[in-house]
Every structure is written in structure tokens, then in C-alpha cells.
Design a protein around this motif. Structure first.
Motif, PDB file in Angstrom:
ATOM      1  N   TYR A 157       0.894  -1.197   0.025  1.00 49.43           N
ATOM      2  CA  TYR A 157       0.061   0.124  -0.215  1.00 49.43           C
ATOM      3  C   TYR A 157       0.773   1.219   0.045  1.00 49.43           C
ATOM      4  O   TYR A 157       0.535   2.159  -0.791  1.00 49.43           O
ATOM      5  CB  TYR A 157      -0.865   0.201   1.314  1.00 49.43           C
ATOM      6  N   ALA A 158       1.924   1.506   0.851  1.00 47.91           N
ATOM      7  CA  ALA A 158       2.675   2.381   1.068  1.00 47.91           C
ATOM      8  C   ALA A 158       3.612   2.697  -0.272  1.00 47.91           C
ATOM      9  O   ALA A 158       3.444   3.942  -0.911  1.00 47.91           O
ATOM     10  CB  ALA A 158       3.726   2.387   2.003  1.00 47.91           C
ATOM     11  N   LYS A 159       3.988   1.655  -1.001  1.00 46.46           N
ATOM     12  CA  LYS A 159       4.513   1.996  -2.412  1.00 46.46           C
ATOM     13  C   LYS A 159       3.701   2.405  -3.340  1.00 46.46           C
ATOM     14  O   LYS A 159       4.044   3.549  -3.840  1.00 46.46           O
ATOM     15  CB  LYS A 159       5.155   0.502  -2.926  1.00 46.46           C
ATOM     16  N   LYS A 160       2.452   1.820  -3.410  1.00 42.74           N
ATOM     17  CA  LYS A 160       1.374   2.357  -4.502  1.00 42.74           C
ATOM     18  C   LYS A 160       1.202   3.837  -4.067  1.00 42.74           C
ATOM     19  O   LYS A 160       0.936   4.644  -4.988  1.00 42.74           O
ATOM     20  CB  LYS A 160       0.272   1.390  -4.449  1.00 42.74           C
ATOM     21  N   ALA A 161       0.959   4.078  -2.912  1.00 43.77           N
ATOM     22  CA  ALA A 161       0.398   5.422  -2.374  1.00 43.77           C
ATOM     23  C   ALA A 161       1.524   6.574  -2.622  1.00 43.77           C
ATOM     24  O   ALA A 161       1.258   7.851  -2.979  1.00 43.77           O
ATOM     25  CB  ALA A 161       0.010   5.485  -0.796  1.00 43.77           C
ATOM     26  N   MET A 162       2.605   6.121  -2.687  1.00 45.16           N
ATOM     27  CA  MET A 162       3.745   6.945  -2.716  1.00 45.16           C
ATOM     28  C   MET A 162       3.909   7.665  -4.275  1.00 45.16           C
ATOM     29  O   MET A 162       4.451   8.752  -4.529  1.00 45.16           O
ATOM     30  CB  MET A 162       5.170   6.367  -2.394  1.00 45.16           C
ATOM     31  N   GLY A 163       3.202   6.755  -5.278  1.00 40.87           N
ATOM     32  CA  GLY A 163       3.201   7.139  -6.511  1.00 40.87           C
ATOM     33  C   GLY A 163       4.621   7.435  -7.067  1.00 40.87           C
ATOM     34  O   GLY A 163       5.460   6.639  -6.844  1.00 40.87           O
ATOM     35  N   LYS A 166       9.978  10.121  -4.746  1.00 41.54           N
ATOM     36  CA  LYS A 166      11.045   9.279  -4.291  1.00 41.54           C
ATOM     37  C   LYS A 166      11.111   9.002  -2.618  1.00 41.54           C
ATOM     38  O   LYS A 166      11.115   9.907  -1.804  1.00 41.54           O
ATOM     39  CB  LYS A 166      12.295  10.124  -4.639  1.00 41.54           C
ATOM     40  N   PRO A 167      10.907   7.699  -2.269  1.00 40.98           N
ATOM     41  CA  PRO A 167      10.664   7.372  -1.135  1.00 40.98           C
ATOM     42  C   PRO A 167      12.304   7.646  -0.155  1.00 40.98           C
ATOM     43  O   PRO A 167      13.095   7.420  -0.557  1.00 40.98           O
ATOM     44  CB  PRO A 167      10.148   6.297  -0.967  1.00 40.98           C
ATOM     45  N   ASP A 227      14.391  14.933   5.554  1.00 38.00           N
ATOM     46  CA  ASP A 227      13.409  14.488   4.287  1.00 38.00           C
ATOM     47  C   ASP A 227      12.733  13.174   4.426  1.00 38.00           C
ATOM     48  O   ASP A 227      12.076  12.708   3.191  1.00 38.00           O
ATOM     49  CB  ASP A 227      14.659  14.495   3.053  1.00 38.00           C
ATOM     50  N   ILE A 228      12.262  12.660   5.260  1.00 35.33           N
ATOM     51  CA  ILE A 228      11.753  11.496   5.519  1.00 35.33           C
ATOM     52  C   ILE A 228      10.263  11.919   5.190  1.00 35.33           C
ATOM     53  O   ILE A 228       9.807  12.871   5.536  1.00 35.33           O
ATOM     54  CB  ILE A 228      11.915  10.924   6.966  1.00 35.33           C
ATOM     55  N   ASN A 229       9.738  11.041   4.123  1.00 34.83           N
ATOM     56  CA  ASN A 229       8.308  11.234   3.640  1.00 34.83           C
ATOM     57  C   ASN A 229       7.608   9.962   3.947  1.00 34.83           C
ATOM     58  O   ASN A 229       6.218  10.052   3.452  1.00 34.83           O
ATOM     59  CB  ASN A 229       8.467  11.722   2.290  1.00 34.83           C
ATOM     60  N   VAL A 230       8.056   8.658   4.331  1.00 35.09           N
ATOM     61  CA  VAL A 230       7.051   7.751   4.455  1.00 35.09           C
ATOM     62  C   VAL A 230       7.779   6.767   5.811  1.00 35.09           C
ATOM     63  O   VAL A 230       8.928   6.854   5.868  1.00 35.09           O
ATOM     64  CB  VAL A 230       7.153   6.706   3.179  1.00 35.09           C
ATOM     65  N   VAL A 231       6.764   6.389   6.417  1.00 34.20           N
ATOM     66  CA  VAL A 231       7.127   5.555   7.864  1.00 34.20           C
ATOM     67  C   VAL A 231       6.455   4.426   8.044  1.00 34.20           C
ATOM     68  O   VAL A 231       5.250   4.337   7.845  1.00 34.20           O
ATOM     69  CB  VAL A 231       6.782   6.505   8.869  1.00 34.20           C
TER      70      VAL A 231
END
Length: 339
Positions: A157-163, A166-167, A227-231
Motif C-alpha cells: 500500500y505504502a509503495k503504491k500510495a507514494m506514486g 522518491k521515498p 527528508d523522511i516522507n514515508v514511515v
């Protein structure tokens, strides 16, 4: 101080200690005697902690089902997530109390093998709930979420939602040494499409699944890398702490949090936008199935075996193409499998 007075003090201390130990043993034996006299079957429940809402739900479900089945439930718990010694002592007490079955969520998947063997050698049915032992066949059976699968769902889910973003990933892990932590962590990496050591991972923190440690861990990670944008989070208390840290850094809206648990509060956090998605598990089902298995064993001698997956569901109000999910309206009606 005279030698005579010292000897009296030591004698008094020794007597008090012996009396206390004797009382503890007597209490356990008395519990077993009363249960036997009343024709009661004792089922023990040993959870990781007393205060984590997940284990509170597990205990409440076990209490209700034991009452329904006419069993006597004795609940014990570790002092904190990772308290292996406390859980070992709890099982010792349950063996002495004459338990017919013991349901346990191991703090350490290898640290309880000796005491579990002792219980099984005594003819006690031992079932792992939520957390598998290592090896898995150390217990008679395991009723749990497939935690690797749950981690995959969170990571995918997280990967798809990031579109196309750049994670820059932060990982709020649980407690080293437990299968839950390992499986969820590794499942998330697979779902996200990366491996351990990938430069996408900005850092990780041990939270023991606790909100305060989740907040401290997230604050430390943000201080090192803004720069963290996903956890990734091991569970919803850690996610709540992570969100508090993000909010204090002014990043609550720019960083995506995902989690695993499926508590009613966790679903509310998804609905409010604090968490993008959570993977719901069903502790109510685990506890009920475990108590029912002990009741059946007491009645017929039949034992369950192997791993029984109690399922999981991705909960989000922002569904992604190709991923099965339920919305928060469904989640609030079904949180943790029963109320």
C-alpha cells in the motif's frame, strides 16, 4: 551491634522470606485445589503486557469465552514488551495452579522454549496466540495473524500510495527477537519492493510497540534526516507516537504513516487522516479459538495442531488500484473482530 542481635535479624528476615514464598506456593496450590473441588478447568492466558490495548482486547475476549464455556481463566502478563522472564514465571505459576491449557503471546520467540516444554510434558495444552514460537512446533498450535502477509499488505500500500515520489523511509520497529517484529518488518520490505540495507531506508528505531518510544524514535530519526516522507510502524501505538513527533516537527501532512493492528482507535486515526492505512488483525478470534481448543481438550483430549491464520484486512479511505481493502466505516464495525 551484637552478634546475638544480628543473628536474630537474619533469622527474622529468613523467616519472613520463607513465609512469603510458602504463601505464594500455598496460594497457587489452593487455587488448583479449589478449582478441582469445584470441577473447574483452568485456562491460563499470558500476554506480553497488561496495558497495550491489543492485549487488553485479547484478555477480554478470553475472559468472556471462558465464562461462556464454564472455564476458570487466570490471566498473567509481562511487565513490559520484552519481559521474557516475567512470562516464564507466569507459566511456572500456571503449571503449579493446575492449568489444563495455557495461551501465550511470547515476548521472545525462542526465550520460552524450556518452560513451554515443561508445561507440555506435564500434559498441559500450550497454544501460542498472536506471536509464533521459533521453532513453531514448540507449542501444540498457533492462532495468529500471518504477520509476514500483513507486513506485505502495509508495504505494498505504502509503495503504491507514494506514486512517483522518491521515498525516504523511516522504520519504527518493535522488539528484536520476536517473530511478529521480524515477519512484519521483512514483509513490509518485500511489499515495498526493497531489501534490507537499501539506501531508501533513512533509519530505524526500536519502539517496543509503545507510543512514547515511537515518538522518541521518530523525533530522533527526523533530527537526523528531515527528508523522511514515508514511515513503517510495527503497530498503532508506535504510529500514534510517530504522528505526534511528525506534528511537532510540522510534517504531519507531508509524511505518510502506515501501520498494523486494526483497533477502533487505529481505524479512527485512519479516518481522520493521521494514518493513511492500517492492516486490521483479529485478536478476538484468536482468543476465542484458543479458549475453545482448551475446552475441547479438557472434554475429549483432542489437540489442535499447526498454524491457524486468523486473517487480516487492509483498512483505508484512500484505496489503491489492484489492492483489496475495506473502508473505515467497515473497520469501525469490525475492529479487532468483536467488541
Amino acid at each position: 551491634m551484637s552478634a546475638l542481635r544480628l543473628s536474630r535479624i537474619f533469622a527474622s528476615t529468613a523467616f519472613a522470606t520463607t513465609a512469603a514464598l510458602g504463601f505464594a506456593v500455598f496460594s497457587s496450590l489452593a487455587t488448583a485445589d479449589r478449582a478441582e473441588a469445584a470441577g473447574e478447568v483452568i485456562v491460563g492466558l499470558v500476554t506480553k503486557t497488561e496495558v497495550n490495548p491489543y492485549f487488553v482486547k485479547l484478555r477480554q475476549a478470553a475472559e468472556a469465552e471462558a465464562k461462556k464455556k464454564g472455564l476458570k481463566l487466570i490471566a498473567r502478563f509481562g511487565k513490559f514488551d520484552g519481559d521474557n522472564e516475567g512470562q516464564v514465571a507466569a507459566i511456572e505459576d500456571l503449571i503449579s495452579a493446575g492449568a489444563k491449557g495455557i495461551l501465550v503471546t511470547p515476548n521472545n520467540s525462542t526465550g520460552m522454549l524450556g518452560i513451554i516444554k515443561k508445561a507440555r510434558d506435564a500434559g498441559i495444552l500450550v497454544i501460542a496466540l498472536d506471536t509464533a514460537t521459533d521453532p513453531a512446533d514448540a507449542v501444540d498450535a498457533t492462532y495468529a495473524t500471518d504477520n509476514f502477509e500483513a507486513g506485505v499488505k502495509q508495504g505494498t500500500y505504502a509503495k503504491k500510495a507514494m506514486g512517483d515520489k522518491k521515498p525516504v523511509l523511516a522504520m519504527l520497529d518493535g522488539t528484536p527477537g520476536g517473530t511478529v517484529d521480524t515477519f512484519r518488518h521483512n514483509g513490509y520490505l518485500q511489499g515495498f519492493g526493497i531489501k534490507e540495507g537499501d539506501p531508501v531506508i533513512a533509519g530505524s528505531a526500536i519502539t517496543n510497540g509503545a507510543q512514547d518510544k515511537g515518538q522518541t524514535g521518530m523525533e530522533n530519526l527526523l533530527s537526523k534526516n528531515g527528508d523522511i516522507n514515508v514511515v513503517y510502524t510495527i503497530n498503532e501505538p508506535a504510529a500514534a507516537g510517530g504522528y505526534a513527533a511528525l506534528k511537532s516537527f510540522g510534517k504531519a501532512k507531508s509524511v505518510m504513516l502506515t501501520s498494523i493492528d486494526g483497533s477502533c482507535q487505529g481505524v479512527k486515526d485512519v479516518k481522520s487522516g493521521k494514518v493513511a492505512a492500517t492492516v486490521m488483525q483479529f485478536p478476538y478470534k484468536m482468543a476465542v479459538a484458543g479458549v475453545d481448543a482448551v475446552a475441547e481438550y479438557a472434554k475429549t483430549g483432542k489437540k489442535p495442531s499447526g498454524f491457524i491464520n486468523t486473517g487480516s484486512e487492509l483498512i483505508t479511505d484512500k484505496p489503491m488500484p489492484g489492492l483489496d481493502s475495506k473502508d473505515t466505516a467497515w473497520g469501525l464495525k469490525n475492529c479487532w473482530g468483536g467488541e
